[in-house]
Design an enzyme around this catalytic site. Structure first.
Site, PDB file in Angstrom:
ATOM      1  N   ARG A  13       0.855  -1.190   0.000  1.00 41.25           N
ATOM      2  CA  ARG A  13       0.000   0.000   0.000  1.00 41.25           C
ATOM      3  C   ARG A  13       0.892   1.242   0.000  1.00 41.25           C
ATOM      4  O   ARG A  13       1.959   1.253   0.626  1.00 41.25           O
ATOM      5  CB  ARG A  13      -0.909   0.034   1.225  1.00 41.25           C
ATOM      6  CG  ARG A  13      -1.918   1.192   1.138  1.00 41.25           C
ATOM      7  CD  ARG A  13      -2.766   1.315   2.380  1.00 41.25           C
ATOM      8  NE  ARG A  13      -3.625   2.508   2.261  1.00 41.25           N
ATOM      9  CZ  ARG A  13      -4.263   3.067   3.267  1.00 41.25           C
ATOM     10  NH1 ARG A  13      -4.174   2.567   4.473  1.00 41.25           N
ATOM     11  NH2 ARG A  13      -4.994   4.150   3.070  1.00 41.25           N
ATOM     12  N   HIS A  14       0.459   2.271  -0.689  1.00 41.08           N
ATOM     13  CA  HIS A  14       1.224   3.522  -0.736  1.00 41.08           C
ATOM     14  C   HIS A  14       1.433   4.113   0.655  1.00 41.08           C
ATOM     15  O   HIS A  14       0.715   3.799   1.606  1.00 41.08           O
ATOM     16  CB  HIS A  14       0.507   4.538  -1.629  1.00 41.08           C
ATOM     17  CG  HIS A  14      -0.824   4.970  -1.089  1.00 41.08           C
ATOM     18  ND1 HIS A  14      -0.968   5.863  -0.048  1.00 41.08           N
ATOM     19  CD2 HIS A  14      -2.084   4.627  -1.451  1.00 41.08           C
ATOM     20  CE1 HIS A  14      -2.246   6.059   0.210  1.00 41.08           C
ATOM     21  NE2 HIS A  14      -2.948   5.312  -0.624  1.00 41.08           N
ATOM     22  N   TRP A  19      -4.504  13.452   3.204  1.00 41.33           N
ATOM     23  CA  TRP A  19      -5.917  13.081   3.212  1.00 41.33           C
ATOM     24  C   TRP A  19      -6.159  11.805   4.003  1.00 41.33           C
ATOM     25  O   TRP A  19      -7.255  11.613   4.537  1.00 41.33           O
ATOM     26  CB  TRP A  19      -6.441  12.963   1.781  1.00 41.33           C
ATOM     27  CG  TRP A  19      -6.712  14.301   1.157  1.00 41.33           C
ATOM     28  CD1 TRP A  19      -6.146  15.498   1.484  1.00 41.33           C
ATOM     29  CD2 TRP A  19      -7.621  14.566   0.085  1.00 41.33           C
ATOM     30  NE1 TRP A  19      -6.637  16.498   0.680  1.00 41.33           N
ATOM     31  CE2 TRP A  19      -7.543  15.956  -0.187  1.00 41.33           C
ATOM     32  CE3 TRP A  19      -8.464  13.782  -0.684  1.00 41.33           C
ATOM     33  CZ2 TRP A  19      -8.299  16.551  -1.193  1.00 41.33           C
ATOM     34  CZ3 TRP A  19      -9.218  14.378  -1.682  1.00 41.33           C
ATOM     35  CH2 TRP A  19      -9.136  15.743  -1.924  1.00 41.33           C
ATOM     36  N   ARG A  63       0.371   8.976  -5.342  1.00 40.11           N
ATOM     37  CA  ARG A  63       0.725   8.434  -4.032  1.00 40.11           C
ATOM     38  C   ARG A  63       1.283   7.016  -4.132  1.00 40.11           C
ATOM     39  O   ARG A  63       2.166   6.625  -3.364  1.00 40.11           O
ATOM     40  CB  ARG A  63      -0.472   8.492  -3.081  1.00 40.11           C
ATOM     41  CG  ARG A  63      -1.755   7.814  -3.573  1.00 40.11           C
ATOM     42  CD  ARG A  63      -2.918   8.276  -2.711  1.00 40.11           C
ATOM     43  NE  ARG A  63      -4.190   7.624  -3.010  1.00 40.11           N
ATOM     44  CZ  ARG A  63      -5.053   8.051  -3.913  1.00 40.11           C
ATOM     45  NH1 ARG A  63      -4.767   9.108  -4.659  1.00 40.11           N
ATOM     46  NH2 ARG A  63      -6.211   7.427  -4.084  1.00 40.11           N
ATOM     47  N   GLU A  87      -7.182   2.986  -7.123  1.00 43.92           N
ATOM     48  CA  GLU A  87      -8.186   2.879  -6.070  1.00 43.92           C
ATOM     49  C   GLU A  87      -9.583   2.840  -6.689  1.00 43.92           C
ATOM     50  O   GLU A  87      -9.786   3.196  -7.848  1.00 43.92           O
ATOM     51  CB  GLU A  87      -8.037   4.097  -5.134  1.00 43.92           C
ATOM     52  CG  GLU A  87      -9.003   4.142  -3.976  1.00 43.92           C
ATOM     53  CD  GLU A  87      -8.944   2.894  -3.140  1.00 43.92           C
ATOM     54  OE1 GLU A  87      -9.634   1.920  -3.507  1.00 43.92           O
ATOM     55  OE2 GLU A  87      -8.231   2.880  -2.132  1.00 43.92           O
TER      56      GLU A  87
END
Length: 223
Positions: A13-14, A19, A63, A87
């Site tokens: 995962r990045h 955010w 990202r 995503e």
């Protein structure tokens, strides 16, 4: 099964974004890593410095690509972008916090929270469509490298789909596994599909990023 028929997958995962911290839905919006996220990306790269990766594939969103690029530079392996690893698209939800969504659209928020597979935020994807996209793209990429190891760098929602595919967990089942920023997750792929090897390794991080799936869903969908 013969070793040559297996593809070893490291799914990452990045790193953290501003955010993520704000629990604001990112979806297809192109939000960069924050300072912590850039540090996490370097930690992932160092942790995987000895991995013999044949290829690194990344979502084309910044990202994920920034996270993948740190790994690519460490290993001297080019990063290829794949739109299928994006995503989930959250349409009208993107840019809003969970609280704002619940205040504006309580009925839609309830369907989202209950993981209704057919629910689509206006302009977005349903869980069913998203899951099919992720599994197809990941399997297609893995199928190119039988007998080798690859990295897939993507988003919490993408990793959630891979976990469900590998563990044969239904789309509507509540999530009981972590999707931490910059986590390292390991799977195998054959023509029969995905198999889970190891999940949610964050030992390489002195401080972990948010465990919540805040790319797109703290209440049970995608990140």
């Amino acid at each position: 099964m013969p070793h040559r028929d297996l593809t070893r997958i490291i799914a990452i995962r990045h790193g953290e974004t501003a955010w993520n911290v704000d629990t604001r839905i990112q979806g297809h919006l192109d939000i960069p890593l924050n300072e912590t996220g850039r540090w996490q990306a370097q930690r992932v790269a160092a942790a995987l410095a000895d991995e013999p990766l044949a290829a690194i594939y990344s979502s084309d969103l910044a990202r994920a690509f920034e996270t993948a690029s740190a790994l690519g530079q460490q290993l001297g392996v080019p990063v290829s972008t794949e739109r299928g690893l994006r995503e989930r698209s959250f349409g009208e939800f993107e840019g809003l916090t969970f609280r704002e969504i619940e205040e504006r659209w309580p009925d839609k928020a309830l369907r989202w929270r209950k993981r209704d597979p057919a629910f689509e935020p206006a302009g977005g994807e349903s869980l069913t469509t998203f899951y099919a996209r992720v599994v197809e793209a990941s399997g297609r990429l893995a199928g190119r490298h039988a007998g080798h190891s690859i990295a897939l760098v993507a988003h919490g929602g993408v990793l959630d789909c891979l976990y469900r595919a590998a563990s044969r967990v239904d789309l509507q089942a509540p999530r009981t596994w972590e999707l931490g920023n910059a986590s390292i997750n390991r799977l195998l792929y054959t023509a029969d599909g995905f198999t889970l090897v190891g999940w949610a390794d964050t030992h390489h991080l002195e401080q972990s990023g948010l465990d919540e799936n805040t790319d797109g869903d703290r209440v049970g969908h995608a990140a």
